[in-house]
Design a protein around this motif. Structure first.
Motif, mmCIF file in Angstrom:
data_model
loop_
_atom_site.group_PDB
_atom_site.id
_atom_site.type_symbol
_atom_site.label_atom_id
_atom_site.label_comp_id
_atom_site.label_asym_id
_atom_site.label_seq_id
_atom_site.Cartn_x
_atom_site.Cartn_y
_atom_site.Cartn_z
ATOM 1 N N ARG A 280 99.790 -13.327 -29.173
ATOM 2 C CA ARG A 280 100.896 -12.886 -30.029
ATOM 3 C C ARG A 280 100.835 -11.375 -30.232
ATOM 4 N N ARG A 281 99.650 -10.872 -30.550
ATOM 5 C CA ARG A 281 99.490 -9.430 -30.770
ATOM 6 C C ARG A 281 99.797 -8.642 -29.507
ATOM 7 N N LEU A 282 99.372 -9.165 -28.353
ATOM 8 C CA LEU A 282 99.653 -8.508 -27.077
ATOM 9 C C LEU A 282 101.161 -8.449 -26.840
ATOM 10 N N GLY A 283 101.845 -9.559 -27.103
ATOM 11 C CA GLY A 283 103.296 -9.582 -26.936
ATOM 12 C C GLY A 283 103.987 -8.604 -27.863
ATOM 13 N N GLU A 284 103.544 -8.528 -29.101
ATOM 14 C CA GLU A 284 104.131 -7.584 -30.055
ATOM 15 C C GLU A 284 103.926 -6.143 -29.605
ATOM 16 N N GLU A 285 102.738 -5.851 -29.130
ATOM 17 C CA GLU A 285 102.458 -4.482 -28.661
ATOM 18 C C GLU A 285 103.300 -4.152 -27.435
ATOM 19 N N ALA A 286 103.461 -5.109 -26.538
ATOM 20 C CA ALA A 286 104.280 -4.888 -25.346
ATOM 21 C C ALA A 286 105.720 -4.576 -25.738
ATOM 22 N N LEU A 287 106.244 -5.320 -26.717
ATOM 23 C CA LEU A 287 107.600 -5.043 -27.190
ATOM 24 C C LEU A 287 107.684 -3.679 -27.870
ATOM 25 N N HIS A 288 106.686 -3.372 -28.663
ATOM 26 C CA HIS A 288 106.669 -2.112 -29.414
ATOM 27 C C HIS A 288 106.662 -0.894 -28.493
ATOM 28 N N CYS A 289 105.824 -0.943 -27.467
ATOM 29 C CA CYS A 289 105.697 0.238 -26.598
ATOM 30 C C CYS A 289 106.531 0.142 -25.330
ATOM 31 N N GLY A 290 107.159 -0.994 -25.092
ATOM 32 C CA GLY A 290 108.028 -1.120 -23.924
ATOM 33 C C GLY A 290 107.295 -1.209 -22.607
ATOM 34 N N GLN A 291 106.071 -1.696 -22.630
ATOM 35 C CA GLN A 291 105.295 -1.860 -21.406
ATOM 36 C C GLN A 291 105.099 -3.347 -21.139
ATOM 37 N N PRO A 292 104.935 -3.725 -19.891
ATOM 38 C CA PRO A 292 104.608 -5.113 -19.594
ATOM 39 C C PRO A 292 103.228 -5.478 -20.145
ATOM 40 N N ARG A 293 103.067 -6.729 -20.481
ATOM 41 C CA ARG A 293 101.769 -7.180 -21.005
ATOM 42 C C ARG A 293 100.659 -6.932 -19.992
ATOM 43 N N SER A 294 100.945 -7.140 -18.721
ATOM 44 C CA SER A 294 99.925 -6.937 -17.687
ATOM 45 C C SER A 294 99.450 -5.483 -17.657
ATOM 46 N N GLU A 295 100.361 -4.537 -17.883
ATOM 47 C CA GLU A 295 99.986 -3.122 -17.909
ATOM 48 C C GLU A 295 99.077 -2.837 -19.107
ATOM 49 N N LEU A 296 99.409 -3.409 -20.251
ATOM 50 C CA LEU A 296 98.558 -3.231 -21.431
ATOM 51 C C LEU A 296 97.168 -3.809 -21.200
ATOM 52 N N ILE A 297 97.103 -4.950 -20.560
ATOM 53 C CA ILE A 297 95.803 -5.570 -20.273
ATOM 54 C C ILE A 297 95.011 -4.692 -19.316
ATOM 55 N N ARG A 298 95.675 -4.149 -18.265
ATOM 56 C CA ARG A 298 94.978 -3.245 -17.332
ATOM 57 C C ARG A 298 94.436 -2.032 -18.061
ATOM 58 N N GLU A 299 95.258 -1.419 -18.940
ATOM 59 C CA GLU A 299 94.803 -0.239 -19.688
ATOM 60 C C GLU A 299 93.610 -0.581 -20.568
ATOM 61 N N ALA A 300 93.671 -1.710 -21.242
ATOM 62 C CA ALA A 300 92.570 -2.110 -22.123
ATOM 63 C C ALA A 300 91.294 -2.358 -21.320
ATOM 64 N N LEU A 301 91.441 -3.004 -20.178
ATOM 65 C CA LEU A 301 90.279 -3.284 -19.337
ATOM 66 C C LEU A 301 89.687 -1.997 -18.770
ATOM 67 N N GLU A 302 90.540 -1.085 -18.326
ATOM 68 C CA GLU A 302 90.049 0.205 -17.827
ATOM 69 C C GLU A 302 89.295 0.955 -18.920
ATOM 70 N N GLU A 303 89.833 0.958 -20.130
ATOM 71 C CA GLU A 303 89.172 1.642 -21.242
ATOM 72 C C GLU A 303 87.835 0.990 -21.574
#
Length: 105
Positions: free
Chosen positions: A14-37
Motif C-alpha cells: 500500500r505504501r509503495l503504491g501511494e509513493e508511486a502515485l505521489h511521485c509519478g513513478q512506476p512501482r518497479s522503478e521505486l523498488i529498483r531505486e530502493a534496492l540500489e540504495e
C-alpha cells in the motif's frame, strides 16, 4: 532486463503504491531505486568496516603506529598550508572579494 516476482506485506505494498502515485513513478522503478540504495549503503558499510579493521590492526602494531605518526608529522606543514589556503578562499567567497592568482601558477 531480468524480471522476478516479489511478495510484499499488504501495508508495504500500500505504501509503495501511494509513493508511486505521489511521485509519478512506476512501482518497479521505486523498488529498483530502493534496492540500489540499500546495496550501495551496505557496500559502503563493508568498505568502512574494512578501513576500521585495517586502522585498528595498524594501531596495535607499535612499529606501524610509530611510522604512521612520523608520516603524519611530515605532512603536517603541507596540511596546514592547504587548510589556510582553503579558509582564505572561503573567506573571500563569503565577502565577495576577488580571489588572488592561484599559488600553483
Amino acid at each position: 532486463m531480468p524480471a522476478f516476482s516479489l511478495r510484499l506485506p499488504q501495508d508495504l505494498e500500500r505504501r509503495l503504491g501511494e509513493e508511486a502515485l505521489h511521485c509519478g513513478q512506476p512501482r518497479s522503478e521505486l523498488i529498483r531505486e530502493a534496492l540500489e540504495e540499500l546495496l550501495r549503503r551496505r557496500e559502503q558499510q563493508r568498505f568502512m568496516a574494512g578501513l576500521v579493521a585495517a586502522a585498528e590492526a595498524l594501531m596495535r602494531d607499535p612499529s606501524a603506529r610509530a611510522e604512521s605518526l612520523d608520516v603524519a608529522a611530515d605532512f603536517l606543514p603541507a596540511d596546514c598550508e592547504a587548510l589556510a589556503l582553503a579558509e582564505e578562499t572561503t573567506s573571500r567567497e563569503l565577502t565577495g572579494q576577488p580571489s588572488p592568482q592561484p599559488w600553483w601558477r
